[in-house]
Design a protein around this motif. Structure first.
Motif, mmCIF file in Angstrom:
data_model
loop_
_atom_site.group_PDB
_atom_site.id
_atom_site.type_symbol
_atom_site.label_atom_id
_atom_site.label_comp_id
_atom_site.label_asym_id
_atom_site.label_seq_id
_atom_site.Cartn_x
_atom_site.Cartn_y
_atom_site.Cartn_z
ATOM 1 N N LYS A 91 0.827 -1.209 0.000
ATOM 2 C CA LYS A 91 0.000 0.000 0.000
ATOM 3 C C LYS A 91 0.859 1.256 0.000
ATOM 4 O O LYS A 91 0.540 2.238 -0.683
ATOM 5 N N ALA A 92 1.934 1.228 0.771
ATOM 6 C CA ALA A 92 2.788 2.411 0.900
ATOM 7 C C ALA A 92 3.496 2.741 -0.413
ATOM 8 O O ALA A 92 3.525 3.904 -0.838
ATOM 9 N N VAL A 93 4.088 1.737 -1.060
ATOM 10 C CA VAL A 93 4.865 2.024 -2.263
ATOM 11 C C VAL A 93 3.969 2.396 -3.443
ATOM 12 O O VAL A 93 4.406 3.086 -4.370
ATOM 13 N N LYS A 94 2.700 1.987 -3.397
ATOM 14 C CA LYS A 94 1.798 2.352 -4.496
ATOM 15 C C LYS A 94 1.549 3.852 -4.553
ATOM 16 O O LYS A 94 1.220 4.385 -5.615
ATOM 17 N N THR A 95 1.665 4.545 -3.405
ATOM 18 C CA THR A 95 1.491 6.002 -3.449
ATOM 19 C C THR A 95 2.572 6.651 -4.305
ATOM 20 O O THR A 95 2.376 7.732 -4.852
ATOM 21 N N GLU A 96 3.712 5.971 -4.418
ATOM 22 C CA GLU A 96 4.830 6.486 -5.209
ATOM 23 C C GLU A 96 4.879 5.877 -6.607
ATOM 24 O O GLU A 96 5.111 6.570 -7.599
ATOM 25 N N LEU A 97 4.620 4.566 -6.689
ATOM 26 C CA LEU A 97 4.869 3.827 -7.934
ATOM 27 C C LEU A 97 3.610 3.521 -8.731
ATOM 28 O O LEU A 97 3.700 3.139 -9.893
ATOM 29 N N ALA A 133 13.794 2.364 -4.808
ATOM 30 C CA ALA A 133 14.081 2.927 -3.483
ATOM 31 C C ALA A 133 12.858 2.972 -2.571
ATOM 32 O O ALA A 133 13.006 3.015 -1.336
ATOM 33 N N ALA A 134 11.661 2.939 -3.132
ATOM 34 C CA ALA A 134 10.450 3.037 -2.315
ATOM 35 C C ALA A 134 10.317 1.863 -1.349
ATOM 36 O O ALA A 134 9.860 2.031 -0.210
ATOM 37 N N PHE A 135 10.730 0.653 -1.774
ATOM 38 C CA PHE A 135 10.609 -0.519 -0.905
ATOM 39 C C PHE A 135 11.542 -0.404 0.302
ATOM 40 O O PHE A 135 11.144 -0.691 1.440
#
Length: 450
Positions: free
Chosen positions: A217-223, A240-242
């Motif tokens: 959920k967190a990385v989807k805000t970026e990717l 880098a998001a992970f």
């Protein structure tokens, strides 16, 4: 006596002729319905879903059945776990058991579409001039092989629940747009006490500690969508998001001590919502379904107001605010049903006005023409002003216009296992966060390359 017998024969012949004329020639309103009814005027549909009947489905179907005596719908509940989903798919293969069904994850829906279990809806949509973009939004439905197979009934938002009393005590405003770095700062400032009196600033891990679910959920805000995959088919864990997400969790748990350590939380089976409502946690990342716990003062007595903030973003430039669960309750028609027209008529009603009775359980309608004030009133309940900061709730519940929707699920269950295993090693200190994502990348690429 002879005349009487001839008359009976004549009557039987007429009856048989009428029966033949009203037989199964594409007309759904026959006795050959999926329920095995002998009525020649009523179509019986079986509608499978996982929500307990008393939490809205019964009221919805009672409303439909009272208004539509010619199409009667029976609700059949299945449990949304592996055994329950297997039961659903087995019933889909047995003709006559299911007319419509709800899917609760995109990966399972895709599998069922690929197996030919779902009916394409485009002809029905076109014939009724049912504008899906106007009704549900531009990105609510992902076409597969240029066909529409489902319509989402609800939006299951993710957000951060915050104890407003603790927020006010720390002189912190309700966040409306923030990053993980800002979240870490809030968590540190909201933490206090020691031992049994400890109040943790944060609990990100939902019902019980989970790594993949919240990292995704967190990385989807970026990717955006399909965050785990590169275009060439390899994994994307070197993005880098992970690592950023693991770094944030590690800092809060090991350095700042503002979040329960992963190992401790897992071993003692900590539950975020229970700890939040018990005053042991200041901020808890949850979804709209958890609102029923906040309203349940009998099981979770508390005297503070809950405020809401959107999920934090990886960076200030992140654009995909709706990185959480998003569209859900994907309603589909069984491709094997003999009652497709009746099923479509019911489905169109259910995904618009029909699922209103489910709102009180935290299921926000995906239908864009739903009355937002009424939705908020139904979800928050009679004690809304006492229990909730209503404006911040409306901001997180209705502020996101479109959500991220995945379409790739190659080796998806196996990737979840890899993420959880390597992420756990990082959070308990067996390897660094850099080593963890490097191992995720290596193992995932080997898997995807097979």
């Amino acid at each position: 006596m002879k005349k009487m017998s001839s008359g009976l024969v004549l009557m039987l012949c007429v009856a048989l002729l009428l029966s033949a004329c009203s037989g199964n020639n594409g007309n759904e309103k026959t006795g050959e319905s999926n329920s095995g009814s002998n009525s020649d005027t009523v179509t019986h549909l079986k509608f499978w879903g996982a929500i307990p009947e008393e939490n809205g489905p019964k009221q919805a179907l009672d409303t439909w059945n009272a208004a539509n005596p010619d199409i009667q719908v029976e609700y059949v509940r299945y449990i949304n776990d592996e055994a329950g989903n297997t039961k659903l798919e087995t019933a889909l293969l047995a003709k006559g058991e299911i007319d419509l069904f709800i899917n609760y994850s995109m990966d399972k829906l895709v599998k069922r579409i690929q197996a030919g279990m779902a009916e394409p809806l485009d002809t029905y949509v076109q014939n009724d001039s049912f504008d899906l973009k106007d009704q549900f939004g531009e990105n609510a439905i992902v076409k597969m092989e240029d066909k529409t197979y489902y319509i989402p009934a609800i939006i299951l938002n993710d957000f951060v629940s915050i104890n407003k009393s603790m927020l006010d005590e720390a002189n912190l405003p309700i966040p409306t747009d923030w990053t993980w770095d800002e979240y870490v700062s809030y968590a540190s400032k909201l933490s206090k006490g020691q031992g049994n009196d400890k109040v943790w600033g944060s609990f990100v891990n939902g019902a019980q500690p989970k790594i993949f679910e919240y990292m995704d959920k967190a990385v989807k805000t970026e990717l955006g969508a399909n965050a785990m995959y590169k275009e060439d088919g390899s994994s994307n864990f070197d993005n880098a998001a992970f690592k950023k997400y693991l770094d944030v969790m590690f800092q809060m748990e090991k350095t700042d001590k503002s979040q329960p350590p992963y190992a401790e939380a897992k071993m003692s089976k900590m539950e975020g919502s229970r700890m939040f409502l018990g005053g042991q946690v200041a901020m808890n990342w949850v979804g709209t379904a958890s609102l029923r716990d906040i309203k349940n003062l009998e099981s979770y007595p508390h005297d503070f107001v809950t405020a809401f903030a959107p999920p934090p973003k990886i960076s200030t430039s992140s654009k995909n605010i709706g990185g959480g669960t998003g569209y859900l309750d994907y309603v589909t028609i069984n491709s094997q049903t003999k009652n497709k027209d009746a099923a479509w008529k019911f489905m169109k009603w259910y995904v618009t006005e029909g699922n209103e009775p489910l709102i009180a359980g935290g299921r926000v309608p995906a239908w864009k023409h739903a009355d937002q004030d009424k939705v908020a009133e139904l979800i928050l309940g009679d004690n809304a002003e006492k229990l909730f900061d209503i404006n911040s709730f409306k901001a997180v519940a209705f502020g996101v216009k479109d959500f991220v929707v995945d379409t790739k699920f190659d080796k998806y269950p196996e990737l979840q296992v890899i993420t959880n295993e390597e992420g756990e090693r990082a959070l308990i200190g067996d390897e660094t966060t850099a080593e963890a994502v490097a191992n995720m990348k290596k193992r995932a690429d080997e898997l995807l390359g097979k």
